[in-house]
Enzyme design. Structure first.
Site, PDB file in Angstrom:
ATOM      1  N   GLU A  40      -4.196  -0.414 -11.234  1.00 28.74           N
ATOM      2  CA  GLU A  40      -4.756   0.431 -10.183  1.00 28.74           C
ATOM      3  C   GLU A  40      -4.464   1.907 -10.438  1.00 28.74           C
ATOM      4  O   GLU A  40      -5.296   2.769 -10.156  1.00 28.74           O
ATOM      5  CB  GLU A  40      -4.203   0.015  -8.816  1.00 28.74           C
ATOM      6  CG  GLU A  40      -4.669  -1.356  -8.345  1.00 28.74           C
ATOM      7  CD  GLU A  40      -6.177  -1.446  -8.176  1.00 28.74           C
ATOM      8  OE1 GLU A  40      -6.824  -0.401  -7.968  1.00 28.74           O
ATOM      9  OE2 GLU A  40      -6.711  -2.561  -8.267  1.00 28.74           O
ATOM     10  N   TYR A 125      -5.100   2.679  -0.176  1.00 26.58           N
ATOM     11  CA  TYR A 125      -5.917   1.818  -1.026  1.00 26.58           C
ATOM     12  C   TYR A 125      -5.060   1.034  -2.022  1.00 26.58           C
ATOM     13  O   TYR A 125      -5.187  -0.187  -2.149  1.00 26.58           O
ATOM     14  CB  TYR A 125      -6.960   2.631  -1.799  1.00 26.58           C
ATOM     15  CG  TYR A 125      -7.504   1.835  -2.961  1.00 26.58           C
ATOM     16  CD1 TYR A 125      -8.439   0.831  -2.756  1.00 26.58           C
ATOM     17  CD2 TYR A 125      -7.013   2.028  -4.254  1.00 26.58           C
ATOM     18  CE1 TYR A 125      -8.903   0.059  -3.805  1.00 26.58           C
ATOM     19  CE2 TYR A 125      -7.462   1.255  -5.307  1.00 26.58           C
ATOM     20  CZ  TYR A 125      -8.408   0.269  -5.078  1.00 26.58           C
ATOM     21  OH  TYR A 125      -8.841  -0.512  -6.111  1.00 26.58           O
ATOM     22  N   ASP A 143     -12.250   1.833  -1.604  1.00 27.08           N
ATOM     23  CA  ASP A 143     -12.370   2.843  -2.644  1.00 27.08           C
ATOM     24  C   ASP A 143     -13.818   3.317  -2.683  1.00 27.08           C
ATOM     25  O   ASP A 143     -14.618   2.986  -1.795  1.00 27.08           O
ATOM     26  CB  ASP A 143     -11.903   2.311  -3.999  1.00 27.08           C
ATOM     27  CG  ASP A 143     -12.838   1.241  -4.566  1.00 27.08           C
ATOM     28  OD1 ASP A 143     -13.750   0.765  -3.836  1.00 27.08           O
ATOM     29  OD2 ASP A 143     -12.675   0.880  -5.748  1.00 27.08           O
TER      30      ASP A 143
END
Length: 345
Positions: A40, A125, A143
């Site tokens: 991520e 997120y 996102d």
């Protein structure tokens, strides 16, 4: 999509499509929160193809396979391995997070949202991604890809990058996130935005959830999502010197916290560059700036002055792997200038 039954059917359609069509990315084969945080962090501001095809993720996991290995690593090695991905604070925050998990939690990140959110560089997120992908907890994620899907599902005509819009999408994501299979659902809605509900050419005929799409029903797909009108970028001229002597290249440490630990080609002034041969010139963007970078071949006297700059250091100039971590514009400039100087010779 107000009723509970409609939401169930929507989720089933989306996750059914993903089971059949979902891409087999390496981070989807693990529930290790460390590996998921690495992926991520890399995928923020960076395309999946860049992370995978250029080997960033695989090299990182081979070099720093767990929290402890990264926590104990030298920062220069961390930045070098990140070189080319840009936004180097992502790498620094990743190492800081590893140090916290290593020291406070003995390399075992708790499955607690508050703890995950407290890690450096982890926002709402990224925390949702870790909680759902690693721990399979029903935490929503929003996102850019998810925003595009949700804005079209709800026919959101206003700009999507305002505080009211952001609240709307997080609230909508929370109502839609599957309670029983959040890992599967969150993966599915992200991939739908990546592959089907794209910005320029959405594949509406093959969308598994098109029957719930209000923008499709109202003919608004080309208009959604909208963003606020951004101000024009600020133009900057940057002049640097390609200083190569006896097989060594002269580099200077970067200034400021954002580029701390990186190196660059030495800067020269307008007056210093006035009579120097130009090796190359190109533009690059960084945040709200559009930079014109010009590389010059310095004179002997100029080299002496540049080498006397505080922090300037000579490095063997053979393989790029032997150099310290450089920002992408300077790696590109070194490559072009090297070739151009050979042509001049």
């Amino acid at each position: 999509m107000a009723s509970h039954r409609k939401k169930i059917v929507f989720r089933d359609a989306l996750t059914g499509w993903f089971r059949a069509e979902g891409r087999d990315y390496p981070w989807r084969k693990t529930r290790d929160p460390y590996a998921i945080l690495v992926s991520e962090s890399m995928l923020q501001q960076t395309r999946i193809a860049t992370v995978l095809q250029r080997g960033y993720y695989s090299r990182w996991m081979e070099t720093f396979p767990d929290w402890g290995t990264l926590a104990r690593a030298d920062e220069a090695q961390v930045l070098k391995l990140w070189e080319g991905l840009g936004y180097y604070n992502r790498a620094r925050n990743l190492q800081k997070a590893a140090q916290i998990v290593h020291e406070r939690f003995a390399d075992n990140l708790p499955d607690d949202l508050e703890t995950v959110l407290s890690l450096p560089g982890v926002g709402r997120y990224t925390a949702g991604a870790i909680m759902s992908f690693a721990f399979d907890q029903p935490i929503p994620i929003v996102d850019g890809n998810v925003v595009r899907v949700l804005s079209r599902l709800s026919a959101w005509r206003d700009p999507v990058d305002t505080p009211p819009a952001i609240r709307h999408f997080w609230e909508l994501a929370e109502t839609l996130t599957c309670l029983t299979e959040p890992r599967l659902y969150n993966s599915a809605i992200m991939e739908l935005g990546q592959r089907v509900c794209t910005l320029a050419s959405p594949d509406c005929p093959n969308c598994p959830v098109k029957k719930w799409c209000d923008a499709q029903k109202q003919g608004l797909i080309p208009e959604i999502p909208r963003k606020k009108i951004a101000p024009p970028p600020t133009r900057i001229d940057e002049k640097v010197a390609f200083v190569l002597k006896n097989g060594k290249i002269l580099l200077c440490p970067e200034n400021g916290n954002r580029r701390k630990g990186l190196w660059r080609m030495p800067s020269i002034s307008e007056a210093e560059s006035a009579d120097l041969p130009e090796l190359c010139c190109f533009e690059y963007s960084i945040t709200r700036y559009r930079v014109t970078l010009t590389v010059f071949q310095p004179s002997a006297g100029c080299i002496v002055d540049l080498a006397a700059n505080s922090g300037a250091k000579w490095f063997p100039f053979g393989a790029y792997a032997d150099l310290p971590a450089l920002g992408s514009p300077y790696r590109k400039a070194l490559e072009i200038a090297s070739n151009q100087k050979e042509d001049i010779r």
